[in-house]
Design a protein around this motif. Sequence first.
Motif, PDB file in Angstrom:
ATOM      1  N   UNK A  71       2.628  -9.414  -0.737  1.00 59.39           N
ATOM      2  CA  UNK A  71       2.284  -8.124  -1.329  1.00 59.39           C
ATOM      3  C   UNK A  71       0.877  -8.144  -1.912  1.00 59.39           C
ATOM      4  N   UNK A  72       0.488  -9.275  -2.503  1.00 53.82           N
ATOM      5  CA  UNK A  72      -0.852  -9.411  -3.080  1.00 53.82           C
ATOM      6  C   UNK A  72      -1.922  -9.268  -2.003  1.00 53.82           C
ATOM      7  N   UNK A  73      -1.711  -9.921  -0.848  1.00 57.03           N
ATOM      8  CA  UNK A  73      -2.668  -9.818   0.258  1.00 57.03           C
ATOM      9  C   UNK A  73      -2.693  -8.396   0.825  1.00 57.03           C
ATOM     10  N   UNK A  74      -1.546  -7.779   0.931  1.00 53.09           N
ATOM     11  CA  UNK A  74      -1.493  -6.414   1.433  1.00 53.09           C
ATOM     12  C   UNK A  74      -2.308  -5.484   0.546  1.00 53.09           C
ATOM     13  N   UNK A  75      -2.195  -5.676  -0.758  1.00 61.01           N
ATOM     14  CA  UNK A  75      -2.865  -4.796  -1.709  1.00 61.01           C
ATOM     15  C   UNK A  75      -4.359  -5.070  -1.782  1.00 61.01           C
ATOM     16  N   UNK A  76      -4.749  -6.342  -1.961  1.00 58.23           N
ATOM     17  CA  UNK A  76      -6.154  -6.669  -2.192  1.00 58.23           C
ATOM     18  C   UNK A  76      -6.988  -6.676  -0.924  1.00 58.23           C
ATOM     19  N   UNK A  77      -6.370  -7.025   0.218  1.00 57.37           N
ATOM     20  CA  UNK A  77      -7.121  -7.114   1.470  1.00 57.37           C
ATOM     21  C   UNK A  77      -6.822  -5.966   2.421  1.00 57.37           C
ATOM     22  N   UNK A  78      -5.992  -5.031   1.980  1.00 56.49           N
ATOM     23  CA  UNK A  78      -5.636  -3.860   2.792  1.00 56.49           C
ATOM     24  C   UNK A  78      -5.098  -4.278   4.160  1.00 56.49           C
ATOM     25  N   UNK A  79      -4.177  -5.224   4.124  1.00 56.17           N
ATOM     26  CA  UNK A  79      -3.557  -5.717   5.348  1.00 56.17           C
ATOM     27  C   UNK A  79      -2.182  -5.100   5.528  1.00 56.17           C
ATOM     28  N   UNK A  80      -1.743  -5.015   6.773  1.00 55.75           N
ATOM     29  CA  UNK A  80      -0.378  -4.586   7.033  1.00 55.75           C
ATOM     30  C   UNK A  80       0.567  -5.703   6.631  1.00 55.75           C
ATOM     31  N   UNK A  81       1.836  -5.393   6.493  1.00 57.84           N
ATOM     32  CA  UNK A  81       2.812  -6.431   6.144  1.00 57.84           C
ATOM     33  C   UNK A  81       2.803  -7.551   7.176  1.00 57.84           C
ATOM     34  N   UNK A  82       2.820  -7.178   8.456  1.00 60.54           N
ATOM     35  CA  UNK A  82       2.875  -8.192   9.522  1.00 60.54           C
ATOM     36  C   UNK A  82       1.667  -9.116   9.472  1.00 60.54           C
ATOM     37  N   UNK A  83       0.468  -8.552   9.258  1.00 62.09           N
ATOM     38  CA  UNK A  83      -0.748  -9.365   9.242  1.00 62.09           C
ATOM     39  C   UNK A  83      -0.786 -10.266   8.019  1.00 62.09           C
ATOM     40  N   UNK A  84      -0.428  -9.753   6.851  1.00 62.06           N
ATOM     41  CA  UNK A  84      -0.446 -10.550   5.632  1.00 62.06           C
ATOM     42  C   UNK A  84       0.547 -11.698   5.732  1.00 62.06           C
ATOM     43  N   UNK A  85       1.726 -11.422   6.229  1.00 62.79           N
ATOM     44  CA  UNK A  85       2.766 -12.456   6.378  1.00 62.79           C
ATOM     45  C   UNK A  85       2.329 -13.496   7.403  1.00 62.79           C
ATOM     46  N   UNK A 106       7.876  -3.615   3.747  1.00 63.09           N
ATOM     47  CA  UNK A 106       7.583  -2.551   4.712  1.00 63.09           C
ATOM     48  C   UNK A 106       7.638  -1.196   4.019  1.00 63.09           C
ATOM     49  N   UNK A 107       8.553  -1.063   3.078  1.00 58.29           N
ATOM     50  CA  UNK A 107       8.609   0.150   2.266  1.00 58.29           C
ATOM     51  C   UNK A 107       7.352   0.273   1.418  1.00 58.29           C
ATOM     52  N   UNK A 108       6.909  -0.847   0.847  1.00 58.84           N
ATOM     53  CA  UNK A 108       5.684  -0.896   0.047  1.00 58.84           C
ATOM     54  C   UNK A 108       4.494  -0.451   0.886  1.00 58.84           C
ATOM     55  N   UNK A 110       4.654   1.529   3.536  1.00 59.01           N
ATOM     56  CA  UNK A 110       4.824   2.956   3.824  1.00 59.01           C
ATOM     57  C   UNK A 110       4.348   3.823   2.667  1.00 59.01           C
ATOM     58  N   UNK A 111       4.382   3.282   1.444  1.00 60.48           N
ATOM     59  CA  UNK A 111       3.923   4.027   0.273  1.00 60.48           C
ATOM     60  C   UNK A 111       2.446   3.788  -0.013  1.00 60.48           C
ATOM     61  N   UNK A 112       1.721   3.155   0.935  1.00 63.73           N
ATOM     62  CA  UNK A 112       0.292   2.923   0.742  1.00 63.73           C
ATOM     63  C   UNK A 112       0.009   1.824  -0.247  1.00 63.73           C
ATOM     64  N   UNK A 113       0.902   0.810  -0.311  1.00 65.93           N
ATOM     65  CA  UNK A 113       0.764  -0.323  -1.234  1.00 65.93           C
ATOM     66  C   UNK A 113       0.700   0.144  -2.687  1.00 65.93           C
ATOM     67  N   UNK A 114       1.479   1.150  -2.987  1.00 60.70           N
ATOM     68  CA  UNK A 114       1.656   1.635  -4.355  1.00 60.70           C
ATOM     69  C   UNK A 114       3.145   1.834  -4.580  1.00 60.70           C
ATOM     70  N   UNK A 115       3.596   1.585  -5.806  1.00 59.95           N
ATOM     71  CA  UNK A 115       4.991   1.862  -6.134  1.00 59.95           C
ATOM     72  C   UNK A 115       5.049   3.290  -6.665  1.00 59.95           C
ATOM     73  N   UNK A 116       5.249   4.223  -5.755  1.00 58.99           N
ATOM     74  CA  UNK A 116       5.236   5.640  -6.078  1.00 58.99           C
ATOM     75  C   UNK A 116       6.674   6.141  -6.189  1.00 58.99           C
ATOM     76  N   UNK A 117       7.168   6.279  -7.418  1.00 60.32           N
ATOM     77  CA  UNK A 117       8.551   6.692  -7.623  1.00 60.32           C
ATOM     78  C   UNK A 117       8.808   8.138  -7.226  1.00 60.32           C
ATOM     79  N   UNK A 118       7.747   8.905  -7.001  1.00 61.20           N
ATOM     80  CA  UNK A 118       7.919  10.288  -6.560  1.00 61.20           C
ATOM     81  C   UNK A 118       7.940  10.404  -5.037  1.00 61.20           C
ATOM     82  N   UNK A 119       7.687   9.297  -4.356  1.00 55.01           N
ATOM     83  CA  UNK A 119       7.658   9.293  -2.897  1.00 55.01           C
ATOM     84  C   UNK A 119       9.060   9.504  -2.326  1.00 55.01           C
ATOM     85  N   UNK A 120       9.158  10.268  -1.244  1.00 55.67           N
ATOM     86  CA  UNK A 120      10.445  10.520  -0.605  1.00 55.67           C
ATOM     87  C   UNK A 120      11.071   9.233  -0.087  1.00 55.67           C
ATOM     88  N   UNK A 121      10.263   8.323   0.459  1.00 52.29           N
ATOM     89  CA  UNK A 121      10.809   7.081   0.995  1.00 52.29           C
ATOM     90  C   UNK A 121      11.343   6.190  -0.125  1.00 52.29           C
TER      91      UNK A 121
END
Length: 283
Positions: A71-85, A106-108, A110-121
């Motif tokens: 998750x840290x790599x996804x957020x700081x390096x703007x990587x997809x889950x598959x690439x970061x893993x 993958x849900x993270x 889909x929310x643009x690497x933000x924990x958005x509690x208002x998001x439909x997903x």
Amino acid sequence: MVHNSKGVRDEGIILLHVGSISEAKGLKQTLGLKFTISRILLFGFFFLSVAIFYFMLSHAGVSRSVAVMTAFLMKTEQLSFEKAYENLQTIQPAAKMNEGFEWQLKLYQAMGCEVDTSSAVYKQYRLQKVTEKYPELRNLPQELFAVDPTTVSPGPNDEVLYKCRKCRRSLFRSSSILDHKEGSGPVAFAHKRPAPALPRISGSPAPCTSHFVEPVQWMEPALLGVMDGQLLCPKCNAKLGSFNWYGEQCSCGRWITPAFQIHKNRVDEVKALPALGPPTRRA
């Protein structure tokens, strides 16, 4: 986003040995990431924090720590889950996480690497976890329910209010609608046909005839302790739709789990027009 994972075998500390600038530079070459000195220090501090966190937990911390670093790599390096893993497994093939963490990351994403509690997903994910945590469907947390629009002041001017077509009672706002990807149409219902399915007619797929929403406070008495049932207007008892914690199929063919659906032909959309004053009704 992460939770305790049980039954995960202890594989040892994963990627927690990065403690010096030289090691971090080696990590840069392996991952192909562009690190500044400040980012290297931040990266090292992050790994140290994860190491401390890991030692405070049980043996299940291996999967957890890999998930946190992914998750840290996804957020700081703007990587997809598959690439970061993949990057983590490149330098440490033993880095593994369980399917639960993979799904959450993958849900993270889909929310643009933000924990958005208002998001439909996010709302849909939270609802899916309810039957696991509350199998008896009793004492459900109040934050699970959207506020009854009759108990609060009007929302933003651009928000649509949905009212019972029969008695005009306010039922829910557009922010409570959980949008979903369009299904495959009639093909999705082939398993319900006793006779061989007819060839699908080309053209526009079947439209959604219902709104799938998050539970609203007025629904609570009907939802507690039962897996499925009808949704009735709290004022006039007109049938609005139905609910099923196991899920229901939308008219477009998409399966929604859990499902709280309000038929579109049972409600009216009402949107306030600030310039004109009173609300306008749209059937």
